[in-house]
Motif scaffolding. Sequence first.
Motif, PDB file in Angstrom:
ATOM      1  N   PRO A  69       0.625  -1.381   0.079  1.00 26.40           N
ATOM      2  CA  PRO A  69       0.191   0.123  -0.088  1.00 26.40           C
ATOM      3  C   PRO A  69       1.248   0.789   0.400  1.00 26.40           C
ATOM      4  O   PRO A  69       1.633   1.047   1.322  1.00 26.40           O
ATOM      5  N   PHE A  70       0.661   2.530  -0.650  1.00 24.61           N
ATOM      6  CA  PHE A  70       0.787   3.329  -0.424  1.00 24.61           C
ATOM      7  C   PHE A  70      -0.066   4.729  -1.089  1.00 24.61           C
ATOM      8  O   PHE A  70      -0.724   4.697  -2.641  1.00 24.61           O
ATOM      9  N   LYS A  71       0.160   5.293  -0.584  1.00 21.21           N
ATOM     10  CA  LYS A  71      -0.742   6.855  -0.687  1.00 21.21           C
ATOM     11  C   LYS A  71      -2.418   6.881  -2.180  1.00 21.21           C
ATOM     12  O   LYS A  71      -2.378   6.483  -2.681  1.00 21.21           O
ATOM     13  N   MET A  72      -3.451   5.605  -1.022  1.00 22.33           N
ATOM     14  CA  MET A  72      -4.750   5.670  -1.161  1.00 22.33           C
ATOM     15  C   MET A  72      -4.437   5.276  -2.250  1.00 22.33           C
ATOM     16  O   MET A  72      -5.550   4.762  -3.766  1.00 22.33           O
ATOM     17  N   GLY A  73      -3.347   3.820  -2.351  1.00 26.54           N
ATOM     18  CA  GLY A  73      -3.176   2.627  -3.759  1.00 26.54           C
ATOM     19  C   GLY A  73      -2.897   1.355  -2.945  1.00 26.54           C
ATOM     20  O   GLY A  73      -2.000   1.543  -2.337  1.00 26.54           O
ATOM     21  N   THR A  74      -0.977   1.643  -4.203  1.00 28.52           N
ATOM     22  CA  THR A  74      -0.138   0.490  -4.393  1.00 28.52           C
ATOM     23  C   THR A  74       1.117   1.255  -5.022  1.00 28.52           C
ATOM     24  O   THR A  74       1.248   2.669  -5.452  1.00 28.52           O
ATOM     25  N   PHE A  75       1.978   0.887  -4.638  1.00 33.26           N
ATOM     26  CA  PHE A  75       3.183   1.437  -5.427  1.00 33.26           C
ATOM     27  C   PHE A  75       3.152   1.194  -6.885  1.00 33.26           C
ATOM     28  O   PHE A  75       3.860   2.268  -7.394  1.00 33.26           O
ATOM     29  N   GLU A  76       2.765   0.385  -7.348  1.00 37.63           N
ATOM     30  CA  GLU A  76       2.657   0.250  -8.574  1.00 37.63           C
ATOM     31  C   GLU A  76       2.067   1.029  -9.047  1.00 37.63           C
ATOM     32  O   GLU A  76       2.204   0.977 -10.411  1.00 37.63           O
TER      33      GLU A  76
END
Length: 219
Positions: free
Chosen positions: A137-144
């Motif tokens: 998870p990263f910023k309301m999503g994923t790194f991808e």
Amino acid sequence: MKVLVIDIGGSNIKILATDQPERIKIPSGADFKPEELVPLVKDAAKDWVYDVISIGFPGVVKHGKIFADPVNMGTGWKGFDFAKAFGKPVKIINDAAMQALGSYEGGKLLFMGFGTGLGTAMVFEDLILPLEGGHLPFKMGTFETHVGNAAMKKLGKNKWKEMVAKTIEHFTHCFQPDEIVLGGGNSKLLDEIPENCRLGSNKNAFTGGFRLWEREYKV
């Protein structure tokens, strides 16, 4: 021992064998299945001599077997018997892990492949550790979702490069590698290479495939 390396991608299958000067590309696609791959590879490599096969697969591989069908290709990959289909011993590994192994020069290496998504893997001595770091998870999503192809088209290259730099920074803090290799087609778009990083090459995937048979690695 002569090795045939098969690097499976959503757009192309790339193959190369020991002592051969040039790789061969075979178009794949969204509906591409393993039953199609085998005869195409056999035909393309009909003039090559090889004893064993390494396969780099764009998905989860556990204990040398494909764990699930890939998102961007057809069905039938999970459980497919490549050794029986080719009539040769086969080793299967995640494609990012194969490229990480081919890039390895010592210490604790983190590989980050920026392409359609984000492929990640680590290598330390005889341990190859495939990761699914792009799905964290990263910023309301994923790194991808922030550094993949779709993100670059949506954000523009400059903002995308900022996201890549932040992703590398987060992964550095998390995994504490001695070195990071940046691979994947989009890594070539980076103007500045962060400290402790170097650009990789798609050719390293073949090097990794050859190395798989040189010793016993823990995967």
